[in-house]
Scaffold this motif. Structure first.
Motif, mmCIF file in Angstrom:
data_model
loop_
_atom_site.group_PDB
_atom_site.id
_atom_site.type_symbol
_atom_site.label_atom_id
_atom_site.label_comp_id
_atom_site.label_asym_id
_atom_site.label_seq_id
_atom_site.Cartn_x
_atom_site.Cartn_y
_atom_site.Cartn_z
ATOM 1 N N GLN A 215 -9.397 -0.508 -2.047
ATOM 2 C CA GLN A 215 -9.471 -0.955 -3.437
ATOM 3 C C GLN A 215 -8.511 -2.114 -3.663
ATOM 4 O OE1 GLN A 215 -8.278 1.931 -2.346
ATOM 5 N NE2 GLN A 215 -6.770 2.861 -3.710
ATOM 6 N N ASP B 117 -0.464 4.188 -4.607
ATOM 7 C CA ASP B 117 -1.298 4.587 -5.746
ATOM 8 C C ASP B 117 -0.715 5.858 -6.349
ATOM 9 O OD1 ASP B 117 -3.306 5.680 -7.427
ATOM 10 O OD2 ASP B 117 -4.851 4.594 -6.330
ATOM 11 N N HIS C 123 -1.927 7.960 -8.316
ATOM 12 C CA HIS C 123 -2.899 9.020 -8.561
ATOM 13 C C HIS C 123 -3.180 9.863 -7.323
ATOM 14 C CE1 HIS C 123 -3.541 7.239 -12.465
ATOM 15 N NE2 HIS C 123 -3.856 6.074 -11.908
ATOM 16 N N ASP C 124 -3.319 9.209 -6.154
ATOM 17 C CA ASP C 124 -3.660 9.980 -4.959
ATOM 18 C C ASP C 124 -2.708 9.763 -3.787
ATOM 19 O OD1 ASP C 124 -4.310 7.440 -4.124
ATOM 20 O OD2 ASP C 124 -6.465 7.778 -4.049
ATOM 21 N N GLY C 125 -1.658 8.955 -3.978
ATOM 22 C CA GLY C 125 -0.664 8.763 -2.918
ATOM 23 C C GLY C 125 -1.090 7.806 -1.826
ATOM 24 N N THR C 126 -2.196 7.078 -2.015
ATOM 25 C CA THR C 126 -2.659 6.118 -1.008
ATOM 26 C C THR C 126 -1.703 4.925 -0.905
ATOM 27 O OG1 THR C 126 -4.968 6.697 -1.450
ATOM 28 C CG2 THR C 126 -4.562 4.602 -0.338
#
Length: 450
Positions: A342, A418, A420-423
């Protein structure tokens, strides 16, 4: 009673010995032969155990191959073997009588460029492979740009598959000239070009009988003799606090220590130190190493520091010498390599991890993006897509004590995450820059350049 320990190795460049260590990474496009080169290095330097070689021989035979596929020595994941590509970073440890090595075999596929960033981030040398039939391609340029950004001290261009171009000197010379010119524009000071055939073993460990026109070193000879400097030992001392240790024992009822790995430099008992970002000052009352008190400790040792004064210190803080404490800032300007699928966009809220500290942050501006084909700058792209290299300005919720990446690769780097999801989104280098030229018919009004 304290004891003073001395480094096992001098903290500067030293003559070759059996104790010197070289960390290096391989990079290149898909099917350029990185894993085969690594396998050949391990095999011909007699660094492969008999049972490992037997396993490779069995796997190769099951695939209908007459000779062992040495790439299987590093491509250990099932998906890698099935697809015939490297996906994960494969670390291998081997040694010769002259030097010890930690090798990171990184993927060549564009989708996995993020793993090349990981593998090269601690490397002192990068081997960039080029298929002699294809020459310098976009992924070659991308890997060269990443090596330049990461300040990898030494770059080797290995022109592979020379057997498939009849070992012609003209093919090698043209590729070496093109790559060296491109590397020079990136600011890479020196490139060592070596013509090889990883499959046949030419110029990998033993000199080639097919290229008498080449008089330089083999790959292994160069790896064994390239100067290794311990730059981190000469950097400003830095210890990111990982744990606060309070054992609460009868023997040490008031013990309070701050544990972590020394990221750079050295600390000595009695030194005046500053805790950042608070700015509180004190002195080192003691240093514990492996449960024993010592007078001095240096990178990359993991230690516990004891302070004279009872001040507030927690995980994520940075302990530094008071004489050269870095400035703290909430506005981080950096060059980044975006590694997530992304895109990274303006106004995006992220987490910034620097050392052991993680803070909230927002992307305030993306002043420019680097075009790899001609090294031109494209101002204000609006976002960075996967594998893009660009400049960013980030505003953090809390002050960060960050060094310039040129001064310290450890404390001048960070990653964006990120929330939100730790990416992992982006790998960043504070203040790092590349030499580049403006895009045609465009200018960077803010004056940001690489």
């Amino acid at each position: 009673m304290t004891r003073t320990t001395e480094p096992a190795e001098p903290l500067s460049a030293e003559p070759l010995s059996s104790t010197t260590l070289l960390r290096f990474a391989t990079a290149g496009s898909v099917d350029d032969g990185k894993s085969t080169l690594v396998g050949r290095l391990l095999h011909d330097s007699k660094s492969v155990l008999a049972d490992q070689l037997e396993a490779v021989e069995r796997a190769s035979a099951s695939r209908g191959q007459d000779a062992p596929d040495l790439a299987l020595l590093t491509d250990g994941l099932r998906a890698e073997r099935e697809q015939g590509i490297t996906i994960d970073v494969a670390y291998r440890y081997f040694a010769t009588p002259r030097r010890r090595f930690i090798l990171a075999d990184t993927p060549g596929h564009v989708q996995y460029t993020r793993n090349m960033v990981t593998g090269a981030s601690t490397a002192e040398l990068t081997v960039i492979l080029v298929d002699a039939r294809n020459g310098v391609v976009e992924q070659t340029r991308r890997h060269a740009a990443i090596a330049a950004l990461l300040r990898v001290p030494h770059v080797v261009l290995a022109v592979n598959k020379m057997d498939l171009v009849e070992y012609r000197e003209s093919v090698f010379a043209a590729i070496a000239e093109e790559f060296t010119a491109y590397a020079g524009e990136l600011g890479i000071p020196e490139v060592t070009a070596i013509p090889i055939s990883a499959l046949a073993g030419d110029n990998v460990v033993e000199p080639s009988a097919h290229m008498d026109w080449y008089g330089g070193p083999t790959v292994l000879e160069h790896l064994e003799t390239v100067p290794v400097s311990h730059d981190l030992a000469h950097c400003h001392a830095r210890l990111p606090v990982q744990y606060v240790i309070r054992p609460q024992t009868a023997e040490h009822p008031d013990y309070r220590g701050y544990a972590g790995q020394i990221a750079a430099g050295s600390f000595r008992v009695g030194d005046p130190v500053t805790v950042l970002p608070s700015g509180r000052t004190t002195r080192l009352a003691g240093i514990d190493l492996l449960g024993e008190p010592v007078d001095v400790a240096w990178t990359p040792q993991s230690v516990t520091l004891l302070l004279e004064d009872d001040i507030d210190v927690s995980r994520g803080d940075l302990i530094v010498p008071s004489a050269d404490a870095p400035a703290t800032t909430q506005d981080v300007e950096a060059t980044v390599c975006h590694v997530a699928d992304q895109p990274l966009g303006l106004g995006q809220r992220v987490l910034l991890k620097h050392g052991t500290r993680t803070v909230k942050a927002i992307v305030k501006e993306i002043p420019s993006r680097l075009a790899l084909d001609d090294l031109s700058l494209h101002p204000h792209p609006g976002q960075l897509a996967a594998n893009d290299i660009g400049r960013v300005r980030i505003r953090t919720a809390e002050p960060l004590p960050a060094d310039e990446y040129a001064d310290s690769r450890r404390t001048g780097s960070f990653i964006l995450i990120d929330p939100h999801d730790g990416t992992t989104l982006t790998a960043g280098m504070v203040g790092a820059s590349l030499t580049a030229r403006p895009a045609p018919q465009a200018s960077d009004e803010d004056g940001w350049d690489f």
